[in-house]
Design an enzyme around this catalytic site. Structure first.
Site, PDB file in Angstrom:
ATOM      1  N   HIS A 142      -7.519  -5.861   1.068  1.00  0.00           N
ATOM      2  CA  HIS A 142      -6.306  -5.055   1.255  1.00  0.00           C
ATOM      3  C   HIS A 142      -5.509  -5.473   2.497  1.00  0.00           C
ATOM      4  O   HIS A 142      -4.451  -4.920   2.762  1.00  0.00           O
ATOM      5  CB  HIS A 142      -6.721  -3.585   1.398  1.00  0.00           C
ATOM      6  CG  HIS A 142      -5.603  -2.593   1.218  1.00  0.00           C
ATOM      7  ND1 HIS A 142      -4.930  -2.429   0.029  1.00  0.00           N
ATOM      8  CD2 HIS A 142      -5.037  -1.700   2.072  1.00  0.00           C
ATOM      9  CE1 HIS A 142      -3.999  -1.489   0.159  1.00  0.00           C
ATOM     10  NE2 HIS A 142      -4.044  -1.034   1.390  1.00  0.00           N
ATOM     11  N   ASP A 191     -10.085  -5.730  -3.005  1.00  0.00           N
ATOM     12  CA  ASP A 191      -9.433  -4.696  -2.189  1.00  0.00           C
ATOM     13  C   ASP A 191     -10.353  -3.475  -2.140  1.00  0.00           C
ATOM     14  O   ASP A 191     -10.710  -2.907  -3.185  1.00  0.00           O
ATOM     15  CB  ASP A 191      -8.093  -4.347  -2.866  1.00  0.00           C
ATOM     16  CG  ASP A 191      -7.247  -3.393  -2.068  1.00  0.00           C
ATOM     17  OD1 ASP A 191      -7.802  -2.476  -1.439  1.00  0.00           O
ATOM     18  OD2 ASP A 191      -6.006  -3.548  -2.096  1.00  0.00           O
ATOM     19  N   SER A 208       0.835  -1.203   0.000  1.00  0.00           N
ATOM     20  CA  SER A 208       0.000   0.000   0.000  1.00  0.00           C
ATOM     21  C   SER A 208       0.877   1.264   0.000  1.00  0.00           C
ATOM     22  O   SER A 208       1.659   1.442  -0.925  1.00  0.00           O
ATOM     23  CB  SER A 208      -0.958  -0.056   1.192  1.00  0.00           C
ATOM     24  OG  SER A 208      -1.975   0.886   1.031  1.00  0.00           O
TER      25      SER A 208
END
Ligand SMILES: N[C@@H](CCC(=O)N[C@@H](CS)C(=O)NCC(=O)O)C(=O)O
Length: 293
Positions: free
Chosen positions: A265, A232, A153
Site C-alpha cells: 500500500h 496491499d 487510498s
C-alpha cells in the site's frame, strides 16, 4: 504574501518548481496548505496548462506525494501542473481530533461533515471545489477546463467521489489503491459515522461504488484507471476494488483495474505507477484542448 497566498518554500525540480503555499481558507475557517508543481512549460508566455489534483491518503500532508512519488519528472515532460492539497484541516483544536490516525486530523475524507463538532471546519469538499480550485485557476497559469483528479487510498476515494459527484468539474479521474466502497469497510464506517452520522443513506452519496451504481450512463466514457497492489495490507479489509469493478461493469463504465502482484500500500507502489497515471490524464486533458480548438 501575494493575493492571500503565502509562499512557504520553493525548490527547483526537473527545470520547474515545487512550491508550498499557505492561505487563510474561508471555507474551512483555518489556514490551509497545499503543494504546487509548476513544470518548465509554465514559464512560457501566456501559458495555460492542464492541471492535475492529487489527493493523498490517511496520515499524509500536502508534502507526502511531492516528496515520495517522483511525479515531477513526468509532469515536467508532459507539461502538467500538479496540485497537492492537505488531507484535513489542522489547528482546529477539537477534542480528540488527533487521537487516531484514521479520523480527524489527516483524515478529512474529502467531504463536508454534517455532525458537530466536525461540521464547522471539516469541509474538505467545499474547500477543494469552491475555494482551492478557483484560486489555482486565478493565481497560476492553468486551464481549469483541463483539470483532472487522482489520489491514493483515502485520496483515491476522494478522487472518485468528487469526480462522480461533480460532473464536468474534472475531465479525467484515476486512483491508486482507493477505498472503493467506504460504506462497507472499517475506515469508511468510522469516518462516515463521525462526520455524517448513522444514516447510511447519507453515506451512499460519498461512496464511489454506490455513486457508480446509480449512474444511468457511463460518466467517464474515456475510461477510469485504477491500480491496486495484491500484497496491499489493507486490500482485503478496507479497499474492495472488486465492488467498484462490478458497479462499473453494470453501468458500462470503462474501467482499467490493474492488479499488481507483489506491491503493497506504500508510496513504493505509488511511485511505481505514477508515470502511467500522469500519462493517462495528459492524454485525456489534451483531447479536451483539441476539441475546443
Ligand atoms: N499509520 C497507518 C498506515 C497509514 C497509511 O498507510 N497511510 C497511507 C495512506 S492510507 C500513506 O500513504 N501513508 C503515508 C506514507 O506512506 O508516507 C498504520 O500504521 O497502519
Amino acid at each position: 504574501m501575494q493575493n492571500g497566498l503565502e509562499l512557504l518554500a520553493s525548490h527547483a525540480c526537473f527545470d520547474g518548481e515545487q512550491r508550498y503555499y499557505r492561505h487563510a481558507s474561508r471555507r474551512v475557517g483555518l489556514p490551509m496548505r497545499f503543494g504546487l508543481y509548476l513544470p518548465p512549460q509554465a514559464a512560457g508566455e501566456g501559458a495555460r496548462l492542464p492541471v492535475l489534483f492529487y489527493l493523498a491518503g490517511l496520515t499524509c500532508t500536502e508534502e507526502t506525494f511531492a516528496i515520495k512519488a517522483g511525479a515531477q519528472r513526468w509532469a515536467a515532460e508532459l507539461g502538467l501542473v500538479l496540485v497537492t492539497p492537505d488531507t484535513s484541516p489542522r489547528g482546529a483544536d477539537l477534542p480528540g481530533e488527533a487521537q487516531s490516525w484514521d479520523f480527524g486530523v489527516g483524515a478529512g475524507f474529502y467531504l463536508d461533515a454534517t455532525r458537530a463538532p466536525w461540521r464547522r471546519h471539516w469541509r474538505m469538499e467545499t474547500y477543494l471545489l469552491d475555494e482551492l480550485l478557483p484560486l489555482i485557476g486565478e493565481q497560476f497559469p492553468v486551464d481549469l477546463q483541463r483539470a483532472g483528479v487522482f489520489g491514493h487510498s483515502m485520496g483515491g476515494h476522494g478522487a472518485l467521489t468528487l469526480a462522480l459527484r461533480h460532473p464536468g468539474m474534472f475531465r479525467s479521474v484515476s486512483a491508486l489503491a482507493p477505498i472503493a466502497a467506504p460504506s462497507r469497510c472499517p475506515w469508511g464506517e468510522k469516518a462516515f459515522t463521525g462526520y455524517l452520522g448513522d444514516d447510511r443513506r447519507a453515506w451512499a452519496a460519498h461512496d464511489a461504488t454506490e455513486l457508480m451504481a446509480r449512474q444511468t450512463e457511463p460518466p467517464y466514457p474515456d475510461g477510469i484507471l485504477v491500480d491496486q497492489g495484491l500484497d496491499d495490507q489493507f486490500l482485503a479489509e478496507q479497499l474492495h476494488p472488486h465492488l467498484l469493478e462490478a458497479a462499473c461493469a453494470a453501468v458500462g463504465q470503462p474501467l482499467t483495474l490493474r492488479r499488481h502482484a507483489g506491491y503493497d500500500h506504500s508510496y513504493y507502489f505509488v511511485a511505481s505507477f505514477v508515470q502511467d497515471h500522469l500519462r493517462f490524464h495528459a492524454e485525456r486533458l489534451q483531447k479536451v484542448g483539441a476539441r475546443r480548438r
